[in-house]
Scaffold this motif. Structure first.
Motif, PDB file in Angstrom:
ATOM      1  N   UNK A 278      41.256  41.710  57.449  1.00  0.00           N
ATOM      2  CA  UNK A 278      40.874  43.105  57.351  1.00  0.00           C
ATOM      3  C   UNK A 278      39.357  43.179  57.585  1.00  0.00           C
ATOM      4  N   UNK A 279      38.719  44.208  57.090  1.00  0.00           N
ATOM      5  CA  UNK A 279      37.262  44.341  57.258  1.00  0.00           C
ATOM      6  C   UNK A 279      36.610  44.624  55.912  1.00  0.00           C
ATOM      7  N   UNK A 280      37.112  43.965  54.875  1.00  0.00           N
ATOM      8  CA  UNK A 280      36.649  44.210  53.508  1.00  0.00           C
ATOM      9  C   UNK A 280      35.259  43.617  53.308  1.00  0.00           C
ATOM     10  N   UNK A 281      34.360  44.404  52.745  1.00  0.00           N
ATOM     11  CA  UNK A 281      32.970  43.994  52.568  1.00  0.00           C
ATOM     12  C   UNK A 281      32.586  43.810  51.108  1.00  0.00           C
ATOM     13  N   UNK A 282      33.288  44.493  50.204  1.00  0.00           N
ATOM     14  CA  UNK A 282      32.859  44.532  48.800  1.00  0.00           C
ATOM     15  C   UNK A 282      34.041  44.302  47.864  1.00  0.00           C
ATOM     16  N   UNK A 283      33.816  43.506  46.826  1.00  0.00           N
ATOM     17  CA  UNK A 283      34.755  43.363  45.712  1.00  0.00           C
ATOM     18  C   UNK A 283      34.212  44.205  44.559  1.00  0.00           C
ATOM     19  N   UNK A 284      34.896  45.257  44.138  1.00  0.00           N
ATOM     20  CA  UNK A 284      34.389  46.090  43.042  1.00  0.00           C
ATOM     21  C   UNK A 284      34.244  45.299  41.738  1.00  0.00           C
ATOM     22  N   UNK A 285      33.322  45.709  40.910  1.00  0.00           N
ATOM     23  CA  UNK A 285      33.109  45.092  39.597  1.00  0.00           C
ATOM     24  C   UNK A 285      34.401  45.161  38.783  1.00  0.00           C
ATOM     25  N   UNK A 286      34.773  44.030  38.177  1.00  0.00           N
ATOM     26  CA  UNK A 286      35.955  43.938  37.308  1.00  0.00           C
ATOM     27  C   UNK A 286      37.252  44.315  38.018  1.00  0.00           C
ATOM     28  N   UNK A 287      37.291  44.130  39.313  1.00  0.00           N
ATOM     29  CA  UNK A 287      38.478  44.519  40.081  1.00  0.00           C
ATOM     30  C   UNK A 287      39.732  43.797  39.584  1.00  0.00           C
ATOM     31  N   UNK A 288      39.610  42.513  39.266  1.00  0.00           N
ATOM     32  CA  UNK A 288      40.785  41.714  38.944  1.00  0.00           C
ATOM     33  C   UNK A 288      41.233  41.858  37.491  1.00  0.00           C
ATOM     34  N   UNK A 289      40.488  42.588  36.692  1.00  0.00           N
ATOM     35  CA  UNK A 289      40.929  42.824  35.317  1.00  0.00           C
ATOM     36  C   UNK A 289      42.181  43.696  35.286  1.00  0.00           C
ATOM     37  N   UNK A 290      42.409  44.463  36.359  1.00  0.00           N
ATOM     38  CA  UNK A 290      43.599  45.318  36.431  1.00  0.00           C
ATOM     39  C   UNK A 290      44.824  44.549  36.904  1.00  0.00           C
ATOM     40  N   UNK A 291      44.610  43.342  37.464  1.00  0.00           N
ATOM     41  CA  UNK A 291      45.744  42.496  37.878  1.00  0.00           C
ATOM     42  C   UNK A 291      45.544  41.119  37.235  1.00  0.00           C
ATOM     43  N   UNK A 292      45.740  41.052  35.926  1.00  0.00           N
ATOM     44  CA  UNK A 292      45.375  39.852  35.159  1.00  0.00           C
ATOM     45  C   UNK A 292      46.234  38.622  35.430  1.00  0.00           C
ATOM     46  N   UNK A 293      47.306  38.772  36.225  1.00  0.00           N
ATOM     47  CA  UNK A 293      48.171  37.623  36.498  1.00  0.00           C
ATOM     48  C   UNK A 293      47.982  37.056  37.897  1.00  0.00           C
TER      49      UNK A 293
END
Length: 352
Positions: free
Chosen positions: A223-238
């Motif tokens: 894709x063309x993803x440039x940024x990982x948002x802060x705490x993004x993976x806290x919503x998908x903890x598994x």
């Protein structure tokens, strides 16, 4: 840690052994002595193997339409044909269908009769890859466990199309035409048991919103993803397997602890624009960073624990679990720094 590894292995087993499991169910639930209750007519365009009476093979036959499906059929193979329409008529008697493979045909959304798919109440696996779909077909059977829509022309996901698919464990949308605007905050609402989500090879510039919380495998390559948002993976903890190869991630686009996530065991960041290794968690086992812009590696800086602690604990302690590290295609010159080996004492392979 052991539980997480077992969970991941279980997922791979489930995804890769669907055929074995479902075939066994056929013979468990439909004993041969009861086969006499079924008529064994076979469409002349297809093949009906006597040893597998619940399967109908109509693949690679040059078909332009779906033939009438006998009532006994659970597994229907229609791939590699010229089928353009999916109408209700061929499925009138096919009330036991569990599996339909319609890959590599010419099916469009307008060619799918309204409601025909949702009427297949027992359908578990629906394959519609390599067709001419421009949006996710709707409505879908509520019992679906796998939906494969790769390599179509999908740019739109109708509102609420997944809302009733509580049993869906795998959704494959890779190599379509999805933009960020197609993935709203409620797009994946209802997918409470989703384990694998593949949105690779689309046109995303942002991380998708509201990934289902139980997702274990998330594929966002190409894709063309440039940024990982802060705490993004806290919503998908598994989340255990994360693929972000072939994007536009730079050091500035990753929060200080963006990938320092204890659930992630396999992290793939190949072919991006990183100049340094981002902080990782001690539980990480596989790290792919090849073909970035990394010039040097400092084991003391990237070690998830203190180098002195890692050295003191030795092989039997709670040391970082990294086993595979790929760094080729960067600007790193060998040899591998000694502090890398001191920190990651379980390393089995380093590609540099």
């Amino acid at each position: 840690m052991t539980l997480k590894v077992y969970t991941s292995l279980l997922l791979l087993f489930l995804v890769n052994s669907v055929w074995t499991r479902t075939v066994r169910q056929v013979y468990d639930e439909l004993d041969p002595e009861h086969w006499s209750h079924y008529t064994f007519e076979c469409p002349r365009e297809c093949f009906c193997p006597p040893s597998f009476p619940n399967a109908l093979y109509c693949d690679n036959k040059g078909l332009k339409e779906i033939p009438p499906i006998p009532a006994r059929i659970w597994y229907l193979y229609l791939q590699n044909n010229q089928i353009e329409t999916v109408s209700e008529k061929p499925f009138v008697n096919a009330t036991h269908l569990r599996w339909i493979n319609l890959n590599k045909n010419k099916i469009t959304n307008s060619g799918i009769e309204s409601g025909v798919l949702s009427k297949l109440k027992r359908l578990l696996y629906l394959f519609l890859e390599d067709n001419e779909l421009e949006e996710v077909p709707a409505p879908l059977p509520v019992g679906l466990e796998q939906l494969r829509l790769a390599r179509n022309k999908i740019s739109r996901i109708p509102e609420g199309v997944f809302s009733n698919l509580e049993n869906l464990t795998m959704l494959d949308l890779h190599q379509n035409r999805l933009l960020d605007s197609a993935l709203q905050s409620d797009t994946f609402q209802g997918l409470n048991n989703l384990m694998q989500l593949n949105i690779a090879k689309n046109s995303l510039k942002k991380m998708p919103l509201s990934i289902p919380a139980n997702t274990l495998q998330l594929f966002l390559d190409n894709n063309s993803i440039e940024v990982i948002p802060e705490n993004y993976f806290s919503a998908i903890p598994k989340v255990t397997f994360l693929r972000l190869n072939y994007n536009k991630l730079s050091d500035d686009g990753i929060p200080p602890n963006g990938f320092n996530v204890s659930s992630i065991l396999d992290l793939q960041l190949s072919h991006n624009q990183l100049t340094k290794i981002p902080p990782i968690n001690a539980h990480l086992e596989h790290l792919h960073l090849d073909h970035n812009r990394i010039k040097s590696v400092n084991g003391t800086q990237i070690c998830p624990v203190s180098i002195s602690i890692a050295e003191d604990y030795g092989f039997y302690g709670n040391i970082p679990r990294l086993r595979y590290l790929r760094l080729d295609g960067n600007e790193i010159q060998p040899p591998i720094p000694l502090d890398i080996m001191i920190c990651f004492q379980l390393l089995q392979a380093v590609v540099i």
